[in-house]
Write an enzyme that holds these catalytic residues in place. Structure first.
Site, mmCIF file in Angstrom:
data_model
loop_
_atom_site.group_PDB
_atom_site.id
_atom_site.type_symbol
_atom_site.label_atom_id
_atom_site.label_comp_id
_atom_site.label_asym_id
_atom_site.label_seq_id
_atom_site.Cartn_x
_atom_site.Cartn_y
_atom_site.Cartn_z
ATOM 1 N N HIS A 17 8.541 -5.422 -1.396
ATOM 2 C CA HIS A 17 7.807 -6.280 -1.887
ATOM 3 C C HIS A 17 6.887 -5.452 -2.913
ATOM 4 C CE1 HIS A 17 7.372 -9.211 1.644
ATOM 5 N NE2 HIS A 17 8.394 -9.471 1.020
ATOM 6 N N ALA A 30 -0.724 -0.625 16.673
ATOM 7 C CA ALA A 30 0.080 0.394 16.192
ATOM 8 C C ALA A 30 -0.073 1.855 16.613
ATOM 9 C CB ALA A 30 0.269 0.036 14.806
ATOM 10 N N ASP A 41 0.980 -1.348 -0.048
ATOM 11 C CA ASP A 41 0.046 0.120 0.068
ATOM 12 C C ASP A 41 0.829 1.303 -0.061
ATOM 13 O OD1 ASP A 41 0.378 0.971 2.737
ATOM 14 O OD2 ASP A 41 -0.983 -0.710 3.557
ATOM 15 N N THR A 59 4.662 -6.730 12.079
ATOM 16 C CA THR A 59 4.910 -7.884 11.275
ATOM 17 C C THR A 59 4.968 -9.065 11.979
ATOM 18 O OG1 THR A 59 6.301 -9.021 9.481
ATOM 19 C CG2 THR A 59 7.310 -7.433 10.971
HETATM 20 P P1 OAD Z 1 1.156 -11.051 8.833
HETATM 21 O O1 OAD Z 1 -0.387 -11.088 8.900
HETATM 22 O O2 OAD Z 1 1.837 -12.245 8.915
HETATM 23 O O3 OAD Z 1 1.521 -10.432 10.415
HETATM 24 C C1 OAD Z 1 0.692 -9.170 10.861
HETATM 25 C C2 OAD Z 1 1.132 -8.840 12.262
HETATM 26 O O4 OAD Z 1 0.572 -7.642 12.634
HETATM 27 C C3 OAD Z 1 0.774 -9.706 13.258
HETATM 28 O O5 OAD Z 1 1.779 -10.036 13.851
HETATM 29 C C4 OAD Z 1 -0.279 -9.162 14.193
HETATM 30 O O6 OAD Z 1 -0.191 -9.448 15.198
HETATM 31 C C5 OAD Z 1 -0.066 -7.798 13.822
HETATM 32 N N1 OAD Z 1 -0.968 -6.610 13.971
HETATM 33 C C6 OAD Z 1 -2.349 -6.777 13.635
HETATM 34 N N2 OAD Z 1 -3.080 -5.853 13.835
HETATM 35 C C7 OAD Z 1 -2.108 -4.656 14.200
HETATM 36 C C8 OAD Z 1 -2.220 -3.615 15.043
HETATM 37 N N3 OAD Z 1 -3.485 -2.910 14.822
HETATM 38 N N4 OAD Z 1 -1.101 -2.899 15.451
HETATM 39 C C9 OAD Z 1 -0.021 -3.530 15.468
HETATM 40 N N5 OAD Z 1 0.289 -4.743 15.003
HETATM 41 C C10 OAD Z 1 -0.933 -5.468 14.432
HETATM 42 O O7 OAD Z 1 1.550 -9.795 7.692
HETATM 43 P P2 OAD Z 1 2.949 -9.389 7.469
HETATM 44 O O8 OAD Z 1 4.026 -9.713 8.586
HETATM 45 O O9 OAD Z 1 3.112 -8.044 6.812
HETATM 46 O O10 OAD Z 1 3.975 -10.859 1.299
HETATM 47 O O11 OAD Z 1 3.332 -10.565 6.267
HETATM 48 C C11 OAD Z 1 4.524 -10.468 5.471
HETATM 49 C C12 OAD Z 1 4.447 -10.901 4.179
HETATM 50 O O12 OAD Z 1 3.373 -12.002 4.027
HETATM 51 C C13 OAD Z 1 3.537 -9.750 3.247
HETATM 52 O O13 OAD Z 1 4.483 -8.863 2.758
HETATM 53 C C14 OAD Z 1 2.964 -10.450 2.306
HETATM 54 C C15 OAD Z 1 2.579 -11.684 3.078
HETATM 55 O O14 OAD Z 1 2.503 -13.062 2.401
HETATM 56 C C16 OAD Z 1 3.785 -11.220 0.031
HETATM 57 O O15 OAD Z 1 2.480 -11.201 -0.389
HETATM 58 C C17 OAD Z 1 4.697 -11.536 -0.793
#
Ligand code: OAD
Length: 237
Positions: free
Chosen positions: A111, A222, A96, A179
């Site tokens: 990404h 966050a 985004d 993340t």
């Molecule tokens: P995930 O869905 O794996 O993790 C999201 C994280 O954000 C989790 O640890 C949640 O606890 C946390 N979270 C959720 N809501 C939140 C909030 N309001 N405040 C703070 N933290 C919060 O997503 P990513 O780690 O971004 O890649 O995933 C990494 C990659 O996997 C993405 O870029 C994408 C995905 O598959 C590709 O598509 C190649």
């Protein structure tokens, strides 16, 4: 000592409170879609129309969401650190554009970016606000059939890895925000930082898979914990 040289890694959790879905949470993107179908080169080759529809929907969603307090706080931190002679590099896994809209400038989209298209025939990358389809014609080379979203799929090489790893090695603080630490190479950044002797703080809703590697952590939404932490860092400068 207040940090002068900071690398921030963000994931989908930073955008969750803006209304952008995370991936692995119970209501996440991968609970609704099979990533092998919509986020791999093989999935695109097998059913390009489905993959275009998936990313067209996500691209359309960008106009309905706004940066939240966490995005704005990171933009403010970058400006404050630069003003005091330091540097902040923001490496995001998010496709985004909310960090840009929140004021971040030194930003690496490892990404890719939803709001850009890429031509697999000639490599042209350019701004893209509309839908893409199998029929889309490349503006640069006039060829049909090669247009794809400018995003990195599983099995493809993330972008800006040299820049990100150089910035981590030169940092005095590494921060991970929103993340789960499930997808490499981003998930390995905390270990890279720690082996270079760089302190590491995790800001997340809950402990990530790599939580034990961080030297400090704050857990919560966050929009609360990021502005609070940024306020502390800027006050110390
Ligand atoms: P995930 O869905 O794996 O993790 C999201 C994280 O954000 C989790 O640890 C949640 O606890 C946390 N979270 C959720 N809501 C939140 C909030 N309001 N405040 C703070 N933290 C919060 O997503 P990513 O780690 O971004 O890649 O995933 C990494 C990659 O996997 C993405 O870029 C994408 C995905 O598959 C590709 O598509 C190649």
């Amino acid at each position: 000592m207040s940090p002068k040289n900071i690398v921030v890694l963000t994931g989908s959790g930073v955008s969750a409170e803006s209304g952008v879905a995370t991936f692995r949470d119970a209501d996440g993107v991968w609970a609704k879609y099979d990533y092998r179908e919509v986020a791999t080169p093989e999935g695109f080759a097998a059913n390009p129309a489905l993959v275009h529809e998936f990313y067209n929907n996500r691209r359309r969603g960008l106009s309905g969401v706004s940066p939240n307090a966490a995005h704005f706080a990171l933009g403010k931190l970058e400006a404050g650190i630069e003003k005091s002679g330091g540097q902040l590099t923001l490496v995001t896994q998010n496709v985004d554009d909310l960090h840009e809209r929140g004021g971040s400038k030194n930003l690496l989209h490892m990404h890719g970016e939803l709001s850009k298209s890429e031509c697999a025939v000639c490599g042209d990358v350019r701004k893209c606000d509309g839908d893409l389809s199998v029929e889309s014609i490349c503006v640069a080379c006039s060829q049909p059939g090669g247009m794809r979203p400018h995003v990195v799929w599983f099995g493809e090489m993330p972008r800006f890895m040299d820049e990100a790893l150089d910035a981590i090695a030169a940092a005095d603080l590494f921060i991970s925000v929103g993340t789960s630490g499930s997808v490499y190479p981003a998930a390995g950044f905390v270990a890279d930082a720690r082996s270079a002797g760089v302190a590491a703080t995790e800001l997340n809703l809950e402990p990530s898979e790599n939580a034990h590697l961080f030297t400090d952590s704050r857990y919560g939404p966050a929009t609360e914990i990021v502005p609070a932490w940024v306020g502390e860092v800027l006050n110390a400068h």
